[in-house]
Scaffold this active site. Structure first.
Site, PDB file in Angstrom:
ATOM      1  N   ARG A   1      -5.052   6.194  -7.880  1.00 40.17           N
ATOM      2  CA  ARG A   1      -4.764   7.360  -7.769  1.00 40.17           C
ATOM      3  C   ARG A   1      -4.728   8.190  -9.217  1.00 40.17           C
ATOM      4  O   ARG A   1      -5.346   9.173  -9.512  1.00 40.17           O
ATOM      5  CB  ARG A   1      -3.600   7.864  -7.047  1.00 40.17           C
ATOM      6  CG  ARG A   1      -3.955   7.538  -5.564  1.00 40.17           C
ATOM      7  CD  ARG A   1      -2.293   7.294  -5.026  1.00 40.17           C
ATOM      8  NE  ARG A   1      -1.727   8.817  -4.556  1.00 40.17           N
ATOM      9  CZ  ARG A   1      -0.605   8.788  -4.059  1.00 40.17           C
ATOM     10  NH1 ARG A   1       0.014   7.813  -3.909  1.00 40.17           N
ATOM     11  NH2 ARG A   1      -0.019   9.877  -4.000  1.00 40.17           N
TER      12      ARG A   1
ATOM     13  N   LEU B   1       0.697  -1.148  -0.106  1.00 35.03           N
ATOM     14  CA  LEU B   1      -0.028  -0.136   0.003  1.00 35.03           C
ATOM     15  C   LEU B   1       0.739   1.298  -0.139  1.00 35.03           C
ATOM     16  O   LEU B   1       1.928   1.125   0.754  1.00 35.03           O
ATOM     17  CB  LEU B   1      -0.909  -0.052   1.159  1.00 35.03           C
ATOM     18  CG  LEU B   1      -1.780  -1.167   1.543  1.00 35.03           C
ATOM     19  CD1 LEU B   1      -2.745  -0.878   2.775  1.00 35.03           C
ATOM     20  CD2 LEU B   1      -3.166  -0.974   0.151  1.00 35.03           C
ATOM     21  N   ASP B   2       0.555   2.236  -0.681  1.00 35.07           N
ATOM     22  CA  ASP B   2       1.273   3.569  -0.736  1.00 35.07           C
ATOM     23  C   ASP B   2       1.357   4.087   0.644  1.00 35.07           C
ATOM     24  O   ASP B   2       0.475   3.618   1.464  1.00 35.07           O
ATOM     25  CB  ASP B   2       0.619   4.693  -1.333  1.00 35.07           C
ATOM     26  CG  ASP B   2       0.622   4.293  -2.801  1.00 35.07           C
ATOM     27  OD1 ASP B   2       1.436   3.458  -3.378  1.00 35.07           O
ATOM     28  OD2 ASP B   2      -0.251   4.679  -3.741  1.00 35.07           O
ATOM     29  N   ARG B   3       2.363   4.805   0.886  1.00 38.45           N
ATOM     30  CA  ARG B   3       2.570   5.232   2.444  1.00 38.45           C
ATOM     31  C   ARG B   3       1.228   6.167   3.025  1.00 38.45           C
ATOM     32  O   ARG B   3       1.008   5.662   4.474  1.00 38.45           O
ATOM     33  CB  ARG B   3       3.591   6.149   2.624  1.00 38.45           C
ATOM     34  CG  ARG B   3       4.149   6.635   3.853  1.00 38.45           C
ATOM     35  CD  ARG B   3       5.362   7.637   3.741  1.00 38.45           C
ATOM     36  NE  ARG B   3       5.709   8.014   5.207  1.00 38.45           N
ATOM     37  CZ  ARG B   3       6.673   9.132   5.196  1.00 38.45           C
ATOM     38  NH1 ARG B   3       7.247   9.669   4.103  1.00 38.45           N
ATOM     39  NH2 ARG B   3       6.961   9.711   6.361  1.00 38.45           N
TER      40      ARG B   3
END
Length: 328
Positions: free
Chosen positions: A255, A153-155
């Site tokens: 995104r 997962l992205d930060r």
């Protein structure tokens, strides 16, 4: 804030001489560079790639490339390894972050550990970050011999994160990912009125890595095929809460696809819209509104179909409560 310092684990004493290893069935299927990084704790990644490229690492007495996947029964030769480069600095782990991970466990058994990852925590340390989920879990589970990410997962993205506790579990779960057998559902608050008829975005994605190490993704005809399915969950004035289900698993896919569709996600510092973020100022939101809400998969040991859901954090819940009261 009190801080605990965890030194990088020492290398095995055998690292001072040549090692000969026979790969077991449980170790098979992983890339040799990843195997060596796990085996040679504390050795810089650059050195590991160097000894592979120079042919000092041999498999069945032959040279291999870093991407070679180990097979059951392979005979692996690892040369003597010395610290020719400075050792990595100690990992600084703040107690509040470790405690947050302990509170974030959604499910755990002998094969799996599933977290509701907090926003702002990277999945791995590195690239200037000393702390990530894996480092925190190793602090919480010092006796665990194996803890590896099944996916990422992205930060700034929160939500369901799956970690394997056995190599065999990791291999089977990666196979589910490859065959698109996992169902991932995210919640995102996006700009504007998402059209109900727009149920999927298919746009090829290209990943660029800048000199700073930052990853930027854009849509381009020469990119990799990528698809995300979208469903409207709730409508507000100038915003829509959508469920996003990625069919493929590209970097920053949801995104970039939301931006490409003309509906960037709230507080996205790379692909967002500053005016939309200002509109949301009164909601108290200060983070990316992207949350991995649910994950469905087959348990690697029992075969049971599992669906794990992760509740929204307080900031996301408060944002939606404000929007329902003021912008419904």
């Amino acid at each position: 804030m009190p801080t605990v310092y965890l030194e990088s684990p020492p290398m095995n004493e055998n690292n001072t001489g040549v090692q000969f290893i026979t790969i077991s069935a449980d170790q098979a299927g992983q890339r040799i560079d990843n195997f060596l990084r796990t085996r040679l704790k504390g050795v810089p990644k650059s050195m590991i790639y160097r000894i592979v490229r120079k042919g000092e690492v041999r498999v069945n007495k032959k040279r291999v490339k870093p991407e070679y996947k180990l097979e059951d029964g392979d005979e692996l030769r690892i040369p003597p390894v010395r610290q020719s480069e400075p050792e990595q600095a100690p990992v600084s782990v703040h107690l509040d972050k470790v405690a947050a991970l302990a509170d974030a466990v959604l499910y755990e058994d002998d094969h799996l550990l599933i977290l509701n990852k907090p926003s702002g925590t990277a999945v791995h340390g590195g690239s200037g970050l000393s702390f990530g989920v894996i480092e925190g879990l190793r602090a919480l589970r010092p006796a665990a011999h194996f803890l590896e990410l099944v996916h990422r997962l992205d930060r700034d993205t929160s939500g369901v994160l799956l970690i394997a506790k056995k190599r065999s579990a990791l291999r089977l779960l990666h196979e589910q990912l490859r065959l698109k057998g996992m169902q991932k559902d995210y919640l995102a608050l996006v700009r504007g009125e998402w059209p109900s008829h727009n149920k999927a975005v298919s746009a090829p994605l290209i990943k660029n890595i800048l000199a700073s190490g930052e990853r930027i993704v854009r849509v381009g005809i020469e990119g990799k095929p990528s698809e995300t399915r979208f469903k409207v969950e709730e409508r507000f004035t100038r915003a829509t809460l959508v469920k996003a289900s990625p069919v493929t698993g590209r970097t920053h896919q949801i995104r970039v696809h939301a931006q490409f569709a003309g509906h960037p996600i709230a507080f996205d510092d790379r692909y967002g819209d500053a005016e939309f973020d200002r509109f949301l100022k009164g909601t108290g939101l200060h983070r990316l509104f992207l949350h991995a809400a649910a994950l469905r998969f087959d348990h690697p040991a029992t075969g049971e179909t599992m669906r794990i859901e992760a509740p929204l954090d307080n900031e996301l819940r408060q944002c939606l409560a404000y929007m329902r009261l003021n912008h419904k």
